[in-house]
Design a protein around this motif. Structure first.
Motif, PDB file in Angstrom:
ATOM      1  N   ARG A 216       0.837  -1.188   0.000  1.00  0.00           N
ATOM      2  CA  ARG A 216       0.000   0.000   0.000  1.00  0.00           C
ATOM      3  C   ARG A 216       0.877   1.245   0.000  1.00  0.00           C
ATOM      4  NH1 ARG A 216      -4.409  -1.677   4.714  1.00  0.00           N
ATOM      5  NH2 ARG A 216      -5.184  -3.560   3.676  1.00  0.00           N
ATOM      6  N   GLU A 217       0.308   2.350  -0.443  1.00  0.00           N
ATOM      7  CA  GLU A 217       1.098   3.575  -0.553  1.00  0.00           C
ATOM      8  C   GLU A 217       1.681   4.006   0.789  1.00  0.00           C
ATOM      9  OE1 GLU A 217      -0.845   6.743  -2.557  1.00  0.00           O
ATOM     10  OE2 GLU A 217      -1.195   5.606  -4.392  1.00  0.00           O
ATOM     11  N   GLU A 218       0.923   3.791   1.870  1.00  0.00           N
ATOM     12  CA  GLU A 218       1.435   4.222   3.174  1.00  0.00           C
ATOM     13  C   GLU A 218       2.639   3.383   3.616  1.00  0.00           C
ATOM     14  OE1 GLU A 218      -2.472   1.967   4.216  1.00  0.00           O
ATOM     15  OE2 GLU A 218      -1.685   3.222   2.595  1.00  0.00           O
ATOM     16  N   TYR A 219       2.758   2.173   3.055  1.00  0.00           N
ATOM     17  CA  TYR A 219       3.912   1.341   3.418  1.00  0.00           C
ATOM     18  C   TYR A 219       5.210   1.961   2.920  1.00  0.00           C
ATOM     19  CZ  TYR A 219       0.457  -2.351   4.372  1.00  0.00           C
ATOM     20  OH  TYR A 219      -0.605  -3.080   4.849  1.00  0.00           O
ATOM     21  N   SER A 220       5.125   2.712   1.828  1.00  0.00           N
ATOM     22  CA  SER A 220       6.317   3.409   1.320  1.00  0.00           C
ATOM     23  C   SER A 220       6.790   4.447   2.333  1.00  0.00           C
ATOM     24  CB  SER A 220       5.999   4.096  -0.017  1.00  0.00           C
ATOM     25  OG  SER A 220       5.620   3.158  -1.004  1.00  0.00           O
ATOM     26  N   ASP A 221       5.831   5.082   3.005  1.00  0.00           N
ATOM     27  CA  ASP A 221       6.184   6.041   4.055  1.00  0.00           C
ATOM     28  C   ASP A 221       6.839   5.319   5.230  1.00  0.00           C
ATOM     29  OD1 ASP A 221       5.099   8.124   2.585  1.00  0.00           O
ATOM     30  OD2 ASP A 221       3.116   7.911   3.506  1.00  0.00           O
ATOM     31  N   TRP A 222       6.310   4.148   5.577  1.00  0.00           N
ATOM     32  CA  TRP A 222       6.892   3.379   6.684  1.00  0.00           C
ATOM     33  C   TRP A 222       8.327   2.976   6.356  1.00  0.00           C
ATOM     34  CZ3 TRP A 222       2.617  -0.696   8.272  1.00  0.00           C
ATOM     35  CH2 TRP A 222       1.440  -0.009   8.583  1.00  0.00           C
ATOM     36  N   TRP A 223       8.539   2.571   5.094  1.00  0.00           N
ATOM     37  CA  TRP A 223       9.874   2.166   4.653  1.00  0.00           C
ATOM     38  C   TRP A 223      10.849   3.328   4.801  1.00  0.00           C
ATOM     39  CZ3 TRP A 223      12.996  -1.716   3.731  1.00  0.00           C
ATOM     40  CH2 TRP A 223      14.067  -1.598   2.851  1.00  0.00           C
ATOM     41  N   SER A 224      10.420   4.519   4.391  1.00  0.00           N
ATOM     42  CA  SER A 224      11.258   5.706   4.513  1.00  0.00           C
ATOM     43  C   SER A 224      11.554   6.013   5.981  1.00  0.00           C
ATOM     44  CB  SER A 224      10.560   6.902   3.850  1.00  0.00           C
ATOM     45  OG  SER A 224      11.317   8.070   4.003  1.00  0.00           O
ATOM     46  N   GLU A 225      10.527   5.916   6.818  1.00  0.00           N
ATOM     47  CA  GLU A 225      10.717   6.166   8.251  1.00  0.00           C
ATOM     48  C   GLU A 225      11.680   5.150   8.858  1.00  0.00           C
ATOM     49  OE1 GLU A 225       6.789   5.962   9.802  1.00  0.00           O
ATOM     50  OE2 GLU A 225       6.099   7.754   8.718  1.00  0.00           O
ATOM     51  N   PHE A 226      11.541   3.901   8.438  1.00  0.00           N
ATOM     52  CA  PHE A 226      12.409   2.840   8.951  1.00  0.00           C
ATOM     53  C   PHE A 226      13.874   3.107   8.601  1.00  0.00           C
ATOM     54  CE2 PHE A 226      14.665  -1.070   7.674  1.00  0.00           C
ATOM     55  CZ  PHE A 226      14.790  -1.695   8.916  1.00  0.00           C
ATOM     56  N   ILE A 227      14.137   3.421   7.334  1.00  0.00           N
ATOM     57  CA  ILE A 227      15.504   3.692   6.887  1.00  0.00           C
ATOM     58  C   ILE A 227      16.096   4.860   7.669  1.00  0.00           C
ATOM     59  CG2 ILE A 227      16.916   4.492   4.949  1.00  0.00           C
ATOM     60  CD1 ILE A 227      16.071   1.638   4.559  1.00  0.00           C
ATOM     61  N   THR A 228      15.285   5.881   7.889  1.00  0.00           N
ATOM     62  CA  THR A 228      15.752   7.081   8.590  1.00  0.00           C
ATOM     63  C   THR A 228      15.965   6.816  10.073  1.00  0.00           C
ATOM     64  OG1 THR A 228      14.570   8.488   6.999  1.00  0.00           O
ATOM     65  CG2 THR A 228      15.243   9.498   9.080  1.00  0.00           C
ATOM     66  N   GLU A 229      14.993   6.171  10.712  1.00  0.00           N
ATOM     67  CA  GLU A 229      15.087   5.910  12.154  1.00  0.00           C
ATOM     68  C   GLU A 229      16.240   4.977  12.498  1.00  0.00           C
ATOM     69  OE1 GLU A 229      11.359   4.555  13.670  1.00  0.00           O
ATOM     70  OE2 GLU A 229      10.252   6.313  12.935  1.00  0.00           O
ATOM     71  N   ARG A 230      16.492   4.004  11.638  1.00  0.00           N
ATOM     72  CA  ARG A 230      17.588   3.067  11.893  1.00  0.00           C
ATOM     73  C   ARG A 230      18.942   3.634  11.478  1.00  0.00           C
ATOM     74  NH1 ARG A 230      15.439  -2.085  13.130  1.00  0.00           N
ATOM     75  NH2 ARG A 230      13.452  -1.586  14.115  1.00  0.00           N
ATOM     76  N   ASN A 231      18.924   4.843  10.931  1.00  0.00           N
ATOM     77  CA  ASN A 231      20.159   5.516  10.535  1.00  0.00           C
ATOM     78  C   ASN A 231      20.978   4.676   9.548  1.00  0.00           C
ATOM     79  OD1 ASN A 231      21.826   7.781  10.614  1.00  0.00           O
ATOM     80  ND2 ASN A 231      23.153   6.886  12.185  1.00  0.00           N
ATOM     81  N   ILE A 232      20.276   4.058   8.605  1.00  0.00           N
ATOM     82  CA  ILE A 232      20.938   3.257   7.578  1.00  0.00           C
ATOM     83  C   ILE A 232      21.600   4.201   6.575  1.00  0.00           C
ATOM     84  CG2 ILE A 232      20.540   1.629   5.677  1.00  0.00           C
ATOM     85  CD1 ILE A 232      18.236   0.477   7.371  1.00  0.00           C
ATOM     86  N   LYS A 233      22.897   4.085   6.427  1.00  0.00           N
ATOM     87  CA  LYS A 233      23.663   5.036   5.629  1.00  0.00           C
ATOM     88  C   LYS A 233      23.652   4.741   4.138  1.00  0.00           C
ATOM     89  CE  LYS A 233      25.080   7.446   9.183  1.00  0.00           C
ATOM     90  NZ  LYS A 233      24.556   8.820   9.395  1.00  0.00           N
ATOM     91  N   GLY A 234      23.678   3.443   3.796  1.00  0.00           N
ATOM     92  CA  GLY A 234      23.763   3.080   2.389  1.00  0.00           C
ATOM     93  C   GLY A 234      22.867   1.915   2.042  1.00  0.00           C
ATOM     94  N   VAL A 235      22.495   1.833   0.771  1.00  0.00           N
ATOM     95  CA  VAL A 235      21.647   0.761   0.268  1.00  0.00           C
ATOM     96  C   VAL A 235      22.443  -0.021  -0.765  1.00  0.00           C
ATOM     97  CG1 VAL A 235      19.529   0.212  -0.996  1.00  0.00           C
ATOM     98  CG2 VAL A 235      19.544   2.096   0.676  1.00  0.00           C
TER      99      VAL A 235
END
Length: 286
Positions: A216-235
């Motif tokens: 769902r579209e809101e899951y894309s927001d969750w994914w962004s929040e997750f990457i940011t909150e976990r301080n993931i530097k690179g993909v």
């Protein structure tokens, strides 16, 4: 006034041809009758008998070289940032528009805001266009294809990683990755290119005929929040590519996710993040 009218008609014809692949003669016939490009294109596709052009229109190498020379750096051999900005302005397209990722792949752009002469000429010739008006038409066609064709979407998506990655870097910075996900995912979801794929096993009889909703579209927001909150530097490239498969195949409640499969650890952790018993997750699925 006459010259202005002729110029407007020329641009309309170029857009019509770019979208439909019709001949100039047929384009003029439809536009004379329906006036507006959108209405004429709709009529072209809906009339029962249509004289279609079977091959891609030929494009002029000299015209494409002249356009390249217009935008390339005065002291270099490539088009870079300033030329790209001018090119986007002439195309009336935002430099951050998702369709430019498709253009980058078609023209084999080595990196953001950089175009080589060979890629430029070969790419536009393959698309059958050699003027700004006809390029505008090609962009309409590429935008639709990117949004609706799963295979084409995947090609552009995978190319984006190589195109956006800094020279010498194996991973894509998380900020850069999030920026591209933010324009790619909505386009694919809205157009159908990211329509849910629901693989079923032979013994899944109880589920046969049941339509499962996926990402769902809101899951894309969750994914962004997750990457940011976990301080993931690179993909990594693996995470980038596998995330597309994850989006296409995951069920709406994340219940069929297999943590023992070969998913990148980042995706494993995201599923736990999303399923962690939060009020937000429960409220969206109730």
């Amino acid at each position: 006034m006459s010259k202005k009218v002729d110029k407007m008609m020329e641009e309309k014809i170029a857009q019509f041809v770019g979208v439909t692949g019709a001949t100039v003669k047929d384009a003029r016939r439809y536009l004379d009758k329906y006036k507006k490009v959108e209405i004429a294109v709709d009529a072209f596709y809906n009339e029962p008998v249509q004289p279609r052009q079977s091959s891609i229109p030929s494009a002029s190498t000299s015209k494409l070289n002249d356009l390249f020379n217009k935008y390339k750096d005065s002291d270099g051999d490539d088009i870079t940032i300033s030329g790209t900005m001018q090119f986007c302005q002439d195309l009336s397209v935002d430099p951050e528009d998702v369709v430019l990722l498709a253009v980058a792949m078609e023209l084999k752009s080595p990196r953001m805001c950089e175009w080589t002469r060979k890629g430029w000429v070969d790419g536009w010739k393959a698309l059958g266009v050699d003027t700004i008006p006809s390029m505008k038409g090609a962009l309409l066609r590429l935008r639709d294809k990117l949004g609706s064709d799963p295979e084409y979407f995947q090609k552009v998506y995978n190319y984006t990683f190589e195109f956006a990655r800094l020279p010498g870097q194996r991973s894509l910075s998380s900020d850069m990755a999030l920026g591209f996900w933010a324009i790619l995912l909505p386009h694919g979801l809205q157009g159908g290119a990211l329509a849910h794929i629901n693989p079923r096993s032979d013994d899944d009889d109880a589920m046969i005929g049941v339509e499962e909703e996926g990402w769902r579209e809101e899951y894309s927001d969750w994914w962004s929040e997750f990457i940011t909150e976990r301080n993931i530097k690179g993909v990594s490239k693996d995470t980038w590519q596998m995330f597309l498969e994850f989006v296409r195949t995951i069920d709406a409640k994340f219940e069929k996710y297999d943590p023992t499969a070969a998913w990148p650890s980042t995706i494993d952790e995201f599923v736990e993040y999303a399923k962690g018993g939060t009020v937000r997750f429960s409220s969206h699925l109730s």
